[in-house]
Design an enzyme around this catalytic site. Structure first.
Site, PDB file in Angstrom:
ATOM      1  N   ASN A 294       0.862  -1.184   0.000  1.00 27.30           N
ATOM      2  CA  ASN A 294       0.000   0.000   0.000  1.00 27.30           C
ATOM      3  C   ASN A 294       0.905   1.243   0.000  1.00 27.30           C
ATOM      4  O   ASN A 294       1.578   1.515   0.983  1.00 27.30           O
ATOM      5  CB  ASN A 294      -0.889  -0.031   1.254  1.00 27.30           C
TER       6      ASN A 294
ATOM      7  N   LYS B 172      -0.007   4.285   0.021  1.00 29.30           N
ATOM      8  CA  LYS B 172      -0.625   5.432   0.711  1.00 29.30           C
ATOM      9  C   LYS B 172      -0.388   6.705  -0.131  1.00 29.30           C
ATOM     10  O   LYS B 172      -0.634   6.676  -1.327  1.00 29.30           O
ATOM     11  CB  LYS B 172      -0.085   5.572   2.135  1.00 29.30           C
TER      12      LYS B 172
ATOM     13  N   HIS C 238      -9.667   0.474   4.857  1.00 25.84           N
ATOM     14  CA  HIS C 238      -8.357   0.705   5.483  1.00 25.84           C
ATOM     15  C   HIS C 238      -8.519   1.637   6.689  1.00 25.84           C
ATOM     16  O   HIS C 238      -9.318   2.572   6.658  1.00 25.84           O
ATOM     17  CB  HIS C 238      -7.384   1.312   4.461  1.00 25.84           C
TER      18      HIS C 238
ATOM     19  N   GLU D 242      -6.825   4.040   7.836  1.00 27.69           N
ATOM     20  CA  GLU D 242      -6.627   5.488   7.623  1.00 27.69           C
ATOM     21  C   GLU D 242      -7.872   6.120   7.027  1.00 27.69           C
ATOM     22  O   GLU D 242      -8.193   7.277   7.307  1.00 27.69           O
ATOM     23  CB  GLU D 242      -5.366   5.717   6.772  1.00 27.69           C
TER      24      GLU D 242
ATOM     25  N   GLU E 118      -5.542  -5.628  10.386  1.00 29.04           N
ATOM     26  CA  GLU E 118      -4.500  -4.625  10.614  1.00 29.04           C
ATOM     27  C   GLU E 118      -4.822  -3.831  11.873  1.00 29.04           C
ATOM     28  O   GLU E 118      -5.613  -2.871  11.821  1.00 29.04           O
ATOM     29  CB  GLU E 118      -4.446  -3.650   9.439  1.00 29.04           C
TER      30      GLU E 118
ATOM     31  N   GLY F 151       1.965   1.807  10.595  1.00 26.87           N
ATOM     32  CA  GLY F 151       2.853   2.949  10.416  1.00 26.87           C
ATOM     33  C   GLY F 151       3.589   3.364  11.674  1.00 26.87           C
ATOM     34  O   GLY F 151       4.214   4.423  11.718  1.00 26.87           O
TER      35      GLY F 151
ATOM     36  N   SER G 194       3.137  -2.655  10.394  1.00 24.90           N
ATOM     37  CA  SER G 194       4.584  -2.645  10.628  1.00 24.90           C
ATOM     38  C   SER G 194       5.274  -3.962  10.262  1.00 24.90           C
ATOM     39  O   SER G 194       6.223  -4.385  10.923  1.00 24.90           O
ATOM     40  CB  SER G 194       4.893  -2.233  12.063  1.00 24.90           C
TER      41      SER G 194
HETATM   42  C1  PEP Z   1      -0.934  -0.364   5.768  1.00 15.79           C
HETATM   43  O1  PEP Z   1      -0.923   0.765   5.292  1.00 15.79           O
HETATM   44  O2  PEP Z   1      -1.857  -1.134   5.489  1.00 15.79           O
HETATM   45  C2  PEP Z   1       0.149  -0.770   6.669  1.00 15.79           C
HETATM   46  C3  PEP Z   1       0.087  -1.956   7.197  1.00 15.79           C
HETATM   47  O3  PEP Z   1       1.150   0.148   6.902  1.00 15.79           O
HETATM   48  P1  PEP Z   1       2.554  -0.131   7.657  1.00 15.79           P
HETATM   49  O4  PEP Z   1       3.142  -1.380   7.039  1.00 15.79           O
HETATM   50  O5  PEP Z   1       3.370   1.078   7.383  1.00 15.79           O
HETATM   51  O6  PEP Z   1       2.268  -0.353   9.098  1.00 15.79           O
END
Ligand code: PEP
Length: 236
Positions: free
Chosen positions: A7, A9, A91, A93, A160, A166, A196
């Site tokens: 992703n 972003k 997601h 975010e 997640e 992040g 992460s």
């Molecule tokens: C994500 O954006 O779905 C994500 C898991 O980000 P990160 O790997 O940076 O935690």
């Protein structure tokens, strides 16, 4: 075979996205890797990429319309231009920063489901819910399936935890194992972990029972690191 998704972003330009996708595509061919690899660039970087079947480019977001007056959004008319048939929905975010409600998300899900899109559907709990324990966490996560058809066949789920996205702090292997086991009992779908994931922990995370792959943000933005992650996944 493990599924690996990246992703972007709000990162990468049109030019660097093209370079990334070309590099990853060449790597998959050279290394004869057939795992499903998904990349979600920014809307401005979507394009008609000449890539292998197992490398899929999807949209991070789109509105539940073909076209219309929805300033700042894109619809399927814009996705069709590039043959995009894959979308991320739910997601964290978009839920927590951009304010999408479960009702908005379900509307979007149903619209894209009716069009047969591959949907990567994301769920996960914030820290204050995690701190209340596993029962509350599972209850919260299951509510994120309200209005979502779990029988839809073209669907991948990504668990997640919000507090792990992040932040550099992944969930522990025990946390992931516990929640994935419970989710898998309810959902007979590929189940990715996200939060992460990086080169240093991808191998052990993919070894956790009921983890069918990973959705990766930050650690996937370098094509070199992403290739290394894919290589590790291809051996599982
Ligand atoms: C994500 O954006 O779905 C994500 C898991 O980000 P990160 O790997 O940076 O935690």
């Amino acid at each position: 075979m493990k599924i690996i998704a990246s992703n972007f972003k709000t990162n990468h330009t049109r030019k660097s996205t093209k370079e990334f996708i070309t590099t990853v595509n060449k790597f998959l061919i050279d290394e004869n890797i057939s795992n499903e690899i998904l990349v979600f660039p920014t809307a401005t970087s979507l394009d008609n990429f000449d890539i292998s079947e197992n490398l899929i480019v999807g949209a991070q977001n789109a509105y539940h319309v073909k076209s219309g007056s929805f300033t700042g959004e894109i619809g399927t008319e814009q996705l069709d231009e590039f043959g995009i048939k894959t979308i991320l929905i739910g997601h964290s975010e978009r839920r927590h920063i951009l304010g999408e409600s479960q009702k908005d998300i379900a509307l979007k899900f149903n619209y894209y489901k009716a069009l047969g899109y591959k949907i990567i559907y994301c769920v996960g709990e914030p820290l204050e819910v995690k701190e209340q324990g596993i029962t509350e966490t599972l209850g919260y996560v299951l509510e994120q399936f309200d209005g979502i058809d779990l029988d839809y066949s073209n669907m991948i789920i990504a668990y997640e935890p919000v507090w792990a996205i992040g932040t550099g702090v992944s969930a522990t292997n025990e946390d992931i194992e516990r929640i994935h086991k419970k989710l898998k009992k309810k959902l007979q779908k590929p189940l990715l972990y996200g939060g992460s994931v990086k080169l240093a922990n991808i191998s052990e995370i993919l070894d956790i029972p009921n983890v069918d792959g990973a959705l990766i943000g930050t650690a996937s933005w370098s094509a070199e690191d992403f290739k290394k992650i894919i290589k590790i996944a291809s051996k599982k």
